[in-house]
Design a protein around this motif. Structure first.
Motif, mmCIF file in Angstrom:
data_model
loop_
_atom_site.group_PDB
_atom_site.id
_atom_site.type_symbol
_atom_site.label_atom_id
_atom_site.label_comp_id
_atom_site.label_asym_id
_atom_site.label_seq_id
_atom_site.Cartn_x
_atom_site.Cartn_y
_atom_site.Cartn_z
ATOM 1 N N ARG B 6 -35.637 -11.121 8.312
ATOM 2 C CA ARG B 6 -36.427 -12.220 8.860
ATOM 3 C C ARG B 6 -35.845 -13.536 8.420
ATOM 4 O O ARG B 6 -35.442 -13.698 7.282
ATOM 5 C CB ARG B 6 -37.869 -12.119 8.371
ATOM 6 C CG ARG B 6 -38.527 -10.823 8.789
ATOM 7 C CD ARG B 6 -39.884 -10.727 8.204
ATOM 8 N NE ARG B 6 -40.701 -11.838 8.666
ATOM 9 C CZ ARG B 6 -42.013 -11.773 8.731
ATOM 10 N NH1 ARG B 6 -42.625 -10.679 8.371
ATOM 11 N NH2 ARG B 6 -42.707 -12.800 9.118
ATOM 12 N N THR B 8 -36.066 -17.235 7.144
ATOM 13 C CA THR B 8 -37.061 -17.968 6.361
ATOM 14 C C THR B 8 -37.585 -19.177 7.127
ATOM 15 O O THR B 8 -38.514 -19.836 6.684
ATOM 16 C CB THR B 8 -36.441 -18.462 5.050
ATOM 17 O OG1 THR B 8 -35.202 -19.099 5.337
ATOM 18 C CG2 THR B 8 -36.211 -17.311 4.098
ATOM 19 N N TYR B 9 -36.982 -19.457 8.283
ATOM 20 C CA TYR B 9 -37.435 -20.612 9.051
ATOM 21 C C TYR B 9 -38.640 -20.308 9.921
ATOM 22 O O TYR B 9 -39.120 -21.168 10.652
ATOM 23 C CB TYR B 9 -36.277 -21.154 9.905
ATOM 24 C CG TYR B 9 -35.278 -21.913 9.067
ATOM 25 C CD1 TYR B 9 -34.195 -21.265 8.475
ATOM 26 C CD2 TYR B 9 -35.450 -23.264 8.817
ATOM 27 C CE1 TYR B 9 -33.322 -21.944 7.676
ATOM 28 C CE2 TYR B 9 -34.572 -23.957 8.009
ATOM 29 C CZ TYR B 9 -33.510 -23.292 7.449
ATOM 30 O OH TYR B 9 -32.633 -23.970 6.646
ATOM 31 N N ARG B 12 -44.929 -15.960 8.447
ATOM 32 C CA ARG B 12 -45.305 -14.572 8.682
ATOM 33 C C ARG B 12 -45.786 -14.319 10.095
ATOM 34 O O ARG B 12 -45.646 -13.235 10.616
ATOM 35 C CB ARG B 12 -46.395 -14.174 7.702
ATOM 36 C CG ARG B 12 -45.920 -13.063 6.805
ATOM 37 C CD ARG B 12 -46.982 -12.603 5.913
ATOM 38 N NE ARG B 12 -47.776 -13.703 5.429
ATOM 39 C CZ ARG B 12 -48.611 -13.596 4.416
ATOM 40 N NH1 ARG B 12 -48.713 -12.457 3.790
ATOM 41 N NH2 ARG B 12 -49.334 -14.607 4.039
ATOM 42 N N SER B 17 -41.421 -22.965 10.887
ATOM 43 C CA SER B 17 -41.772 -23.595 9.607
ATOM 44 C C SER B 17 -41.484 -25.083 9.686
ATOM 45 O O SER B 17 -40.812 -25.568 10.601
ATOM 46 C CB SER B 17 -40.950 -22.970 8.492
ATOM 47 O OG SER B 17 -39.606 -23.328 8.663
ATOM 48 N N GLU B 18 -41.979 -25.819 8.670
ATOM 49 C CA GLU B 18 -41.748 -27.279 8.687
ATOM 50 C C GLU B 18 -40.272 -27.600 8.614
ATOM 51 O O GLU B 18 -39.820 -28.589 9.184
ATOM 52 C CB GLU B 18 -42.435 -27.944 7.493
ATOM 53 C CG GLU B 18 -43.923 -28.009 7.578
ATOM 54 C CD GLU B 18 -44.573 -27.310 6.409
ATOM 55 O OE1 GLU B 18 -45.624 -26.711 6.606
ATOM 56 O OE2 GLU B 18 -43.987 -27.345 5.301
ATOM 57 N N ALA B 19 -39.524 -26.755 7.890
ATOM 58 C CA ALA B 19 -38.093 -27.035 7.760
ATOM 59 C C ALA B 19 -37.427 -26.973 9.127
ATOM 60 O O ALA B 19 -36.555 -27.787 9.446
ATOM 61 C CB ALA B 19 -37.460 -26.028 6.803
ATOM 62 N N LEU B 20 -37.859 -26.017 9.949
ATOM 63 C CA LEU B 20 -37.238 -25.899 11.261
ATOM 64 C C LEU B 20 -37.619 -27.074 12.142
ATOM 65 O O LEU B 20 -36.787 -27.621 12.869
ATOM 66 C CB LEU B 20 -37.680 -24.581 11.911
ATOM 67 C CG LEU B 20 -37.052 -24.286 13.264
ATOM 68 C CD1 LEU B 20 -35.547 -24.284 13.146
ATOM 69 C CD2 LEU B 20 -37.535 -22.953 13.791
ATOM 70 N N ARG B 22 -38.400 -30.055 11.163
ATOM 71 C CA ARG B 22 -37.660 -31.236 10.700
ATOM 72 C C ARG B 22 -36.226 -31.190 11.171
ATOM 73 O O ARG B 22 -35.634 -32.216 11.523
ATOM 74 C CB ARG B 22 -37.680 -31.274 9.161
ATOM 75 C CG ARG B 22 -38.740 -32.159 8.586
ATOM 76 C CD ARG B 22 -38.591 -32.276 7.097
ATOM 77 N NE ARG B 22 -39.220 -31.204 6.384
ATOM 78 C CZ ARG B 22 -38.632 -30.451 5.448
ATOM 79 N NH1 ARG B 22 -37.395 -30.667 5.109
ATOM 80 N NH2 ARG B 22 -39.292 -29.496 4.846
ATOM 81 N N ALA B 23 -35.630 -29.993 11.182
ATOM 82 C CA ALA B 23 -34.238 -29.889 11.614
ATOM 83 C C ALA B 23 -34.112 -30.143 13.113
ATOM 84 O O ALA B 23 -33.083 -30.629 13.580
ATOM 85 C CB ALA B 23 -33.687 -28.501 11.279
ATOM 86 N N PRO B 26 -34.245 -34.550 15.529
ATOM 87 C CA PRO B 26 -33.339 -35.462 16.249
ATOM 88 C C PRO B 26 -33.112 -35.044 17.692
ATOM 89 O O PRO B 26 -32.654 -35.849 18.497
ATOM 90 C CB PRO B 26 -32.026 -35.367 15.473
ATOM 91 C CG PRO B 26 -32.340 -34.732 14.195
ATOM 92 C CD PRO B 26 -33.566 -33.929 14.369
#
Lengths: 474, 86
Positions: B6, B8-9, B12, B17-20, B22-23, B26
Motif C-alpha cells: 500500500r 503511504t499516500y 486506510r 492523504s494530506e501529503a498527496l 499538497r504535492a 501546483p
C-alpha cells in the motif's frame, strides 16, 4: 533500506563569537533506535515498542523552557538565562548590530540601564526573552512578531525528545533513472522520490531540517532544477554556463556498461563537492547525504568537508588519523557508505590545503564549492574568509552559497565584490531557497535571533575572461 | 505476513492523504482546466457526429399532388415512359 538515525547530541552554542554565532543550532537530535526501524505502518500509528520510550505525547509538547520535563532543554534554558541579554531599548547596547532588524539598534550606545540577562519567560511561547515582566509588556508588539515561531520551535524541540518513533527519518532507496524527480517544491520532491508520506506539518519540519543540506545542492546541480534563465528564475547566463558544465558530468549518457568483462568501461573521476566552513553539516547522518547521490545515476560523488570546525559533534571519531605521506592532513575518509558516495573531512582552513595543491587541478566540469551560511561579510567570521576567498575565485569553479536571510546574502555578495574589486560573476541571484529548512532554529545565545537552515541561496564564480589584454611592452 | 503493498499516500480508506494533496496543489487548476477542455472537446465531437448522421428532415420539400388521370390517355403516358419505339 533504512538505517536508524544516529543519536547526535544537540549542539549548544560552542562558538566563540558572542555576536549571534552562526555555528549554533544545526546539529540534529534524533533518537537512536536499537531496533531496525524499517517498517512504516501505513496509517502512521505508533508501533507497539514505541510505547515504552514515549516521554511526551504529541498533545503535550508545549512546556515552559525552564520547567521542561526534558533535562537537556532545562540545560539550554539555564544557558540562555546566563548569556542572553534583554532586548528592551532601555538597556545599553552590548554588541554591534548584525542586521537592520536587530533589536540592538534601538538601544542607546552609552547611558541607559545596565544590560540585564533574560529571566522572564513569555507565557505564550515558553522561551525566556526579557529580563522582567515590565520590559516584556512594554515591548509586546516586537515580541508578537516572533512569538508564534518561538512557540513552534519550543514544541518541535520537545517533539525531538519526546521519544516517539520518527517515520520521517527513514529515507527511500534510489529510484530507477526514468522516474524523474520533480523539483517544484518540497512536497513534489518528496512524492516523486517516493519518500513515505509525511502528513503532519511538524514531521515535515523535522525532516526538511536535515534534508535541506543534500537537496539544496541537488536542486542546483540537477538538470530539472527549478532555477532557470527565464525572468524570475534567478539563474544568470554565466550561471547556465557553469551549471551546464557540471550537468554534463552528473547526467552522463549510457555507455553500455555491464557486469561482465565485455561490460567494462572507462569511468570518469567522481564529482567533487567541497563543503567549506562545514560545521554541523559534516555530522549529518550519512543516510541523509546519500540522498544527494540518489538524485543522480551512474556518477560518483566525493564530498569533502573542510573547515576548522568540521568535526563538530563527531566526538566518537576522534582521534584524527595520523598525518602520513598518503594522508598529509590527517583527513577522516569514509569510503564505505555507498558505492556512489565517499566523504572526507579535513580539519583545516581551505587556504592551507589550496596552497599545498592538495586538490589541484580544479575542473569546472567536476568540482563545485558549497558554503552553507558562511557569514562571509559577518563581522565575526569574515576575517577567516579573507584568505580563502581569492583562492576560490581563482579556481573558476562555481561556488554555491546559502544564507540565513536576504540581507545576509546581499551583505555577503557585497563583501565578495568589495574584496576582489568586482571580479566576480553572479551565477544565481540571491533569493529564497526552494528547499530551505522549514523548521526554525533558536540561537541559545540570543532568543531574538531565529534562523532556518539554508533560507536563501545564491551562487558566484571568479570572473572568466575569454581573452585578456596583452600587456604592452614597456 | 502477506500484506497488500500500500502506498503511504493513501489512508486506510483509500482517501488521498494530506501529503498527496499538497504535492498535487501546483497542478490542480491546470489539470482541472485540461480535463474540462478535453471533456468539452469529446462532447463536441459527439454532438457534431450525432448531428451529422441523424436522419434528414424533409419537411421543407413540397411534394406535388398526384396528377389527375383521364380515362382516354393512360396508354399514351405509359408509352412516353418506355421510350420511343419508332
Amino acid at each position: 533500506m533504512s538505517a536508524p538515525v544516529n543519536s547526535v547530541s544537540s549542539t549548544k552554542t560552542s562558538d566563540t563569537h558572542p555576536t549571534g554565532g552562526r555555528s549554533v543550532s544545526s546539529a540534529v537530535q534524533g533518537r537512536s533506535t536499537a531496533y531496525p526501524s524499517s517498517h512504516i505502518h501505513a496509517s502512521g500509528h505508533a508501533l507497539p515498542h514505541d510505547r515504552e520510550h514515549r516521554i511526551l505525547e504529541s498533545n503535550n509538547l508545549f512546556h515552559s523552557w525552564s520547567n521542561s520535563p526534558i533535562p537537556k532543554i532545562r540545560q539550554r534554558a539555564a544557558f540562555t538565562k546566563q548569556y542572553a541579554h534583554c532586548p528592551h531599548p532601555s538597556h545599553q547596547a552590548t554588541r554591534t548590530a548584525i542586521n537592520p532588524d536587530d533589536p540592538e539598534l534601538r538601544k542607546p550606545k552609552t547611558g541607559g540601564q545596565a544590560p540585564a540577562h533574560v529571566k522572564y519567560e513569555c507565557p505564550d511561547c515558553g522561551i525566556p526573552v526579557y529580563c522582567c515582566e515590565e520590559h516584556y509588556m512594554d515591548d509586546y508588539e516586537a515580541h508578537l512578531e516572533i512569538c508564534d515561531t518561538l512557540r513552534e520551535i519550543n514544541e518541535d524541540d520537545h517533539d525531538l525528545s519526546s521519544g516517539r518513533f520518527f517515520p520521517e527519518f527513514t529515507y527511500p532507496p534510489r529510484n530507477m533513472e526514468e522516474q524523474l524527480v520533480n523539483f517544484t517544491n518540497w512536497d513534489t520532491l518528496l512524492y516523486s522520490r517516493e519518500f513515505a508520506a509525511i502528513n503532519q506539518e511538524r514531521s515535515l519540519r523535522q525532516a526538511t531540517r536535515l534534508l535541506t543540506y543534500p537537496l539544496t545542492i541537488g536542486s542546483v546541480l540537477h538538470e530539472l532544477s527549478p532555477y532557470n534563465i527565464r525572468r524570475g528564475g534567478r539563474l544568470t547566463v554565466e550561471g547556465l554556463k557553469s551549471l551546464s558544465a557540471l550537468r554534463y558530468t552528473v547526467h552522463p549518457p549510457r555507455t553500455g556498461a555491464g557486469k561482465d568483462i565485455k561490460g567494462l568501461r572507462m569511468n570518469p573521476p567522481p564529482v567533487r563537492i567541497f563543503i567549506l566552513g562545514a560545521r554541523a553539516e559534516s555530522s549529518l547522518p550519512r543516510d541523509v547525504w546519500v540522498q544527494l547521490t540518489h538524485l543522480f545515476h551512474r556518477v560518483q560523488f566525493h564530498l569533502i568537508f573542510i573547515g576548522p570546525e568540521s568535526m563538530m559533534n563527531r566526538d566518537a571519531e576522534f582521534p584524527l588519523p595520523e598525518r602520513t605521506p598518503l594522508n598529509p592532513f590527517g583527513a577522516v575518509v569514509e569510503d564505505r557508505i555507498d558505492p556512489q558516495l565517499k566523504i572526507s573531512t579535513f580539519v583545516e582552513y581551505y587556504h592551507t590545503l589550496h596552497k599545498a595543491n592538495l586538490f589541484y587541478p580544479y575542473d569546472p566540469y567536476f568540482d563545485c564549492f558549497v558554503l552553507f551560511h558562511p557569514g562571509l561579510g559577518h563581522p565575526a567570521s569574515s576575517h577567516e574568509w579573507e584568505e580563502t576567498l581569492p583562492l576560490l575565485l581563482e579556481t573558476k569553479v562555481p561556488i554555491i552559497a546559502t544564507g540565513y536571510t536576504e540581507w545576509d546574502m546581499h551583505r555577503d555578495l557585497n563583501w565578495v565584490k568589495e574584496k576582489v574589486g568586482g571580479e566576480v560573476d553572479l551565477l544565481l541571484e540571491p533569493g529564497e531557497n526552494i528547499f530551505r529548512s522549514l523548521r526554525w532554529d533558536l540561537n541559545d545565545l540570543d532568543p531574538q535571533d531565529i534562523s532556518c537552515g539554508n533560507w536563501g541561496l545564491w551562487a558566484f564564480r571568479g570572473k572568466r575572461y575569454e581573452a585578456t589584454q596583452k600587456e604592452s611592452e614597456q | 505476513m502477506p500484506v497488500i503493498p500500500r502506498s503511504t499516500y493513501y489512508d486506510r480508506n483509500y482517501r488521498q492523504s494530506e501529503a498527496l494533496i499538497r504535492a498535487r496543489r501546483p497542478y490542480l487548476i491546470k489539470n482541472a482546466l485540461t480535463g474540462l477542455s478535453l471533456f468539452c472537446f469529446a462532447v463536441g465531437v459527439y454532438s457534431f457526429t450525432i448531428n451529422a448522421v441523424a436522419q434528414d428532415e424533409f419537411e421543407d420539400v413540397i411534394v406535388p399532388d398526384k396528377p389527375v388521370q383521364s380515362a382516354h390517355a393512360p396508354n399514351a403516358s405509359s408509352n412516353k415512359m418506355a421510350g420511343s419505339a419508332s
